[in-house]
Every structure is written in structure tokens, then in C-alpha cells.
Scaffold this active site. Sequence first.
Site, PDB file in Angstrom:
ATOM      1  N   TYR A  25     -15.908  -6.488  -1.220  1.00  0.00           N
ATOM      2  CA  TYR A  25     -15.223  -5.190  -1.296  1.00  0.00           C
ATOM      3  C   TYR A  25     -13.722  -5.349  -1.009  1.00  0.00           C
ATOM      4  CZ  TYR A  25     -13.595  -0.574   0.022  1.00  0.00           C
ATOM      5  OH  TYR A  25     -12.855   0.573   0.112  1.00  0.00           O
ATOM      6  N   SER A 107      -5.273   5.274   5.997  1.00  0.00           N
ATOM      7  CA  SER A 107      -5.966   5.770   4.796  1.00  0.00           C
ATOM      8  C   SER A 107      -6.757   7.038   5.074  1.00  0.00           C
ATOM      9  CB  SER A 107      -6.923   4.686   4.288  1.00  0.00           C
ATOM     10  OG  SER A 107      -7.788   5.214   3.313  1.00  0.00           O
ATOM     11  N   TYR A 130      -5.370  10.977  -0.647  1.00  0.00           N
ATOM     12  CA  TYR A 130      -5.756  10.901  -2.043  1.00  0.00           C
ATOM     13  C   TYR A 130      -5.582  12.285  -2.643  1.00  0.00           C
ATOM     14  CZ  TYR A 130      -7.550   6.143  -2.071  1.00  0.00           C
ATOM     15  OH  TYR A 130      -7.648   4.783  -2.036  1.00  0.00           O
ATOM     16  N   THR A 155      -1.292   8.972  -2.812  1.00  0.00           N
ATOM     17  CA  THR A 155      -1.666   7.900  -3.744  1.00  0.00           C
ATOM     18  C   THR A 155      -1.960   8.526  -5.101  1.00  0.00           C
ATOM     19  OG1 THR A 155      -2.521   6.553  -1.942  1.00  0.00           O
ATOM     20  CG2 THR A 155      -3.332   6.040  -4.145  1.00  0.00           C
ATOM     21  N   LYS A 213       2.655   6.832  -3.864  1.00  0.00           N
ATOM     22  CA  LYS A 213       2.195   5.439  -3.917  1.00  0.00           C
ATOM     23  C   LYS A 213       1.426   5.194  -5.209  1.00  0.00           C
ATOM     24  CE  LYS A 213      -0.774   2.175  -1.426  1.00  0.00           C
ATOM     25  NZ  LYS A 213      -2.020   2.114  -2.197  1.00  0.00           N
ATOM     26  N   SER A 235       3.241   0.097  -6.781  1.00  0.00           N
ATOM     27  CA  SER A 235       1.950  -0.482  -6.395  1.00  0.00           C
ATOM     28  C   SER A 235       0.954  -0.349  -7.536  1.00  0.00           C
ATOM     29  CB  SER A 235       1.414   0.278  -5.165  1.00  0.00           C
ATOM     30  OG  SER A 235       0.078  -0.094  -4.858  1.00  0.00           O
ATOM     31  N   HIS A 237      -2.268  -0.776  -6.517  1.00  0.00           N
ATOM     32  CA  HIS A 237      -3.455  -0.610  -5.680  1.00  0.00           C
ATOM     33  C   HIS A 237      -4.138  -1.968  -5.446  1.00  0.00           C
ATOM     34  CE1 HIS A 237      -5.712   3.116  -4.340  1.00  0.00           C
ATOM     35  NE2 HIS A 237      -6.518   2.181  -3.906  1.00  0.00           N
ATOM     36  N   GLY A 269       1.533  -5.407  -2.993  1.00  0.00           N
ATOM     37  CA  GLY A 269       0.726  -6.137  -3.980  1.00  0.00           C
ATOM     38  C   GLY A 269       1.092  -7.607  -3.999  1.00  0.00           C
ATOM     39  N   ARG A 272       2.324 -12.522   0.302  1.00  0.00           N
ATOM     40  CA  ARG A 272       1.620 -13.495   1.149  1.00  0.00           C
ATOM     41  C   ARG A 272       2.569 -14.447   1.876  1.00  0.00           C
ATOM     42  NH1 ARG A 272      -1.307 -10.138  -0.198  1.00  0.00           N
ATOM     43  NH2 ARG A 272      -3.270 -10.263  -1.352  1.00  0.00           N
TER      44      ARG A 272
HETATM   45  C1  LIG Z   1     -10.058  -3.081   0.655  1.00  0.00           C
HETATM   46  C2  LIG Z   1      -8.930  -2.230   0.174  1.00  0.00           C
HETATM   47  C3  LIG Z   1      -8.967  -0.870   0.399  1.00  0.00           C
HETATM   48  C4  LIG Z   1      -7.908  -0.060  -0.020  1.00  0.00           C
HETATM   49  N1  LIG Z   1      -7.931   1.258   0.274  1.00  0.00           N
HETATM   50  C5  LIG Z   1      -6.881   2.030  -0.060  1.00  0.00           C
HETATM   51  C6  LIG Z   1      -6.847   3.393   0.337  1.00  0.00           C
HETATM   52  O1  LIG Z   1      -7.748   3.898   0.996  1.00  0.00           O
HETATM   53  N2  LIG Z   1      -5.762   4.128  -0.053  1.00  0.00           N
HETATM   54  C7  LIG Z   1      -4.731   3.600  -0.774  1.00  0.00           C
HETATM   55  O2  LIG Z   1      -3.768   4.300  -1.108  1.00  0.00           O
HETATM   56  N3  LIG Z   1      -4.739   2.299  -1.121  1.00  0.00           N
HETATM   57  C8  LIG Z   1      -5.768   1.505  -0.780  1.00  0.00           C
HETATM   58  N4  LIG Z   1      -5.742   0.174  -1.116  1.00  0.00           N
HETATM   59  C9  LIG Z   1      -4.552  -0.402  -1.764  1.00  0.00           C
HETATM   60  C10 LIG Z   1      -3.546  -0.892  -0.718  1.00  0.00           C
HETATM   61  O3  LIG Z   1      -2.908   0.199  -0.088  1.00  0.00           O
HETATM   62  C11 LIG Z   1      -2.424  -1.740  -1.331  1.00  0.00           C
HETATM   63  O4  LIG Z   1      -1.856  -1.070  -2.424  1.00  0.00           O
HETATM   64  C12 LIG Z   1      -2.868  -3.143  -1.766  1.00  0.00           C
HETATM   65  O5  LIG Z   1      -3.903  -3.627  -0.947  1.00  0.00           O
HETATM   66  C13 LIG Z   1      -1.678  -4.083  -1.720  1.00  0.00           C
HETATM   67  O6  LIG Z   1      -2.016  -5.328  -2.201  1.00  0.00           O
HETATM   68  P1  LIG Z   1      -2.364  -6.608  -1.254  1.00  0.00           P
HETATM   69  O7  LIG Z   1      -3.757  -6.363  -0.738  1.00  0.00           O
HETATM   70  O8  LIG Z   1      -2.273  -7.734  -2.200  1.00  0.00           O
HETATM   71  O9  LIG Z   1      -1.330  -6.661  -0.151  1.00  0.00           O
HETATM   72  C14 LIG Z   1      -6.815  -0.643  -0.704  1.00  0.00           C
HETATM   73  C15 LIG Z   1      -6.785  -2.007  -0.933  1.00  0.00           C
HETATM   74  C16 LIG Z   1      -7.821  -2.815  -0.492  1.00  0.00           C
HETATM   75  C17 LIG Z   1      -7.738  -4.292  -0.713  1.00  0.00           C
END
Ligand SMILES: Cc1cc2nc3c(=O)[nH]c(=O)nc-3n(C[C@H](O)[C@H](O)[C@H](O)COP(=O)(O)O)c2cc1C
Length: 344
Positions: A25, A107, A130, A155, A213, A235, A237, A269, A272
Site C-alpha cells: 500500500y 491527511s 480531500y 488535494t 496540492k 505533485s 500524488h 514526489g 530522496r
Molecule cells: C501511502 C501514501 C498515502 C498517501 N496519502 C495521501 C493523502 O491522504 N492525501 C494526500 O493529499 N496525498 C497523499 N499521498 C501523496 C503524498 O502526499 C505525496 O504527494 C507523495 O507521497 C510524494 O511522493 P514521495 O512519496 O515520493 O515523497 C499519499 C502517498 C502515499 C505514498
Amino acid sequence: MEDLLNVFDYEAHAREMIDSSAWVYYSCGADDEVTLRANRRLFERIRLKPRVLVDVRRIEMSTSVLGEHVPMPILIAPTAFQALAHPEGECEMARGAAQAGTIMVVSTSASRTLEEVAQAAGAPLWFQLYITRRETARRLIERAEQAGYRALVLTVDTPRWGNKERTARRPLRFPLRKVNFEQEDEDQYLDAGCTWEIISWLHSRSRLPIVLKGILTAEDAANAAEQGVEGIIVSNHGGRQLDGVPASIEALPEVVEAVKGRCEVYMDGGIRRGTDILKALALGARAVLIGRPALWGLAVKGAEGVADVLEILRAELEQAMALSGRPTLAAIDRSLIAYERLPS
Ligand SMILES: Cc1cc2nc3c(=O)[nH]c(=O)nc-3n(C[C@H](O)[C@H](O)[C@H](O)COP(=O)(O)O)c2cc1C
């Protein structure tokens, strides 16, 4: 665990510690994960052009985001269900962010209520929304304001959920409850009919600054700036929504250009390494956010791990600023960037 030298070491350790279905996940992207991979790949295709013989004895990277002081241009992106990484979930993540002195975006789909996270935090938080039905949003906004959140992050890339096939094949073994909602709200969660008038609705409801976002184009960035949002997060996501969209770092320059300084622009995004952050700053981001790396820190060592991941990235950015001859944020500009050229 003395070999936790970089963020990838945290990833490897976290993978051993997190339940395997939760790992899927956290790590997966949408469809063929082309965008997920591009988020990393595109960073690797950007080259840095260092300047030499610059006085780099002092490196200064503190800045502000929406008027809030942060010691480094690195924030924590909103990620859902952090209890999958740590029993204390978002509360523990918030403690880690506070330890590092930076801002966490909490979140909507958190595994702890927004009030519990605010209590645990001891540092400024932003709340991610959201696009839900208005009544649901209205209640969440009221609660976020009451609890002292400093900004609303809407978002906008999720009119419906992305197609994450890896999780479909390997479903989470735990029931996930969105504790921020009353039961009835969970059924019709997203409002796919939402359009740009949401921004004026939000501004009429709340005095908190609004950040959008999930913007990836100049057109949407210009719209957002015209509507008076205070910030944009470039982003995709984390590659979890529409597969095939650009890497965030690819989309960043056109967004920055379209915004023309009317609001702050951040990106997330694939961050690292400190050099990734340097590249994002050079292409016009005011700050970056990290998603999965913060989850890895949380899984491995709780708040301490989150703070350590942030410290690793801060130290790497400092090193990159010194070695590139850019001792201040103001000195980091487009002249630092070149794109990989393949031999013809
Ligand atoms: C497991 C997971 C859950 C996420 N849940 C949300 C969320 O609830 N709301 C949201 O706006 N973005 C969510 N995202 C997106 C992150 O905010 C973000 O845009 C993204 O993880 C950035 O990339 P990175 O994981 O490579 O740093 C989620 C990402 C992951 C990996």
C-alpha cells in the site's frame, strides 16, 4: 541499525518492519507505475553545474512557508493511515516533525483524529482536505481551525481514486477506518463534481491560507493564482493517481513560470537526496515535501526516525549547497541546472 546513512537505508529497514500488505500500500503507484518511476528517473537526468571558489563556510537554508519559519525547506507531505507504520501513527509523525522544527501536513484519511494529532504536535501543522461533499468539508474545516491548524491543503488530483493494481492483488490485511469522519460520511467520500468555484467557497468559509496540492500544468497554476490561493504543491500524488503524467520535477518549471510569484510553489514526489532538493529549489520551488521517506522513518524508529530522515536530508542539502557554491537559498537559481545529454 547503525547503517542508516541515507533515506534508502531507511526504506530497506522499513520494508523488513512493516506488514507486507501495508508495504505494498505504501510503495505502490497507479497502473504500470510509469509516473512513480519517473519521479525518481527525472531527478537522475538533471545535472548540477557547480560554481567554485565561493565562500561556503556558512550555509544558510532557513526559510518561511506561508509566513511560518522553518529551519530547512523540507516539509512532510500528507500520507494516509500512518498507524500502518507505527502504533501511534500521525501523533508520532507529528512529534518527529516538531523535533526537526518543520511542518507536517496531516491527511484527512489519518488513523488518528485531527484533534489528537494537534495535541501531540507541539509545532505548526497544516490540514489536508480531500474534495468531499461540502457538508463534510465544512465540518472538517471548522474542526481544523478549532484545533489550531495553520493552513488548508486541498488535494485536487483525486476526483476519484487512482487504480493501484498492486494493492488490488494484495489487499491490506487490516480494516482502515477514517477516524476523522462520522460513519455516514465514509460512503460518499469524494465529490467528483467539484470545480474551481471550490476556491471561493473555501475562502468564504475560512481565513486560513489555501494551498492546492496536485497541480501539474501551467494552465491550472495560472487559474489557481488568479483565484488567490496562497500556495501550490506541484505533485502527482507520488505516482498514485493518473499514470503517465509528468514527474513532479518535470512539471515544476512551467508552474513556477505561470504563477509569476503570485503565490508560493512547493513540490513533492521522489525526493530522496539533498541533491534532489537542490534541483527542486533551483527550478523554482520554495520548499519540498517528503511522503514515503517520512513513513519509512516512522516505521523504523518512530518520531526519532522521522526526525533522523529529515536531518539526513537537511545535512545532504547543506553538503550539496556547499559543493555547488550556493551557500544561501537566494544563490540557488536556474543556472545550477543542466539536463543530461546523451551522446549522439
Ligand atoms: C501511502 C501514501 C498515502 C498517501 N496519502 C495521501 C493523502 O491522504 N492525501 C494526500 O493529499 N496525498 C497523499 N499521498 C501523496 C503524498 O502526499 C505525496 O504527494 C507523495 O507521497 C510524494 O511522493 P514521495 O512519496 O515520493 O515523497 C499519499 C502517498 C502515499 C505514498
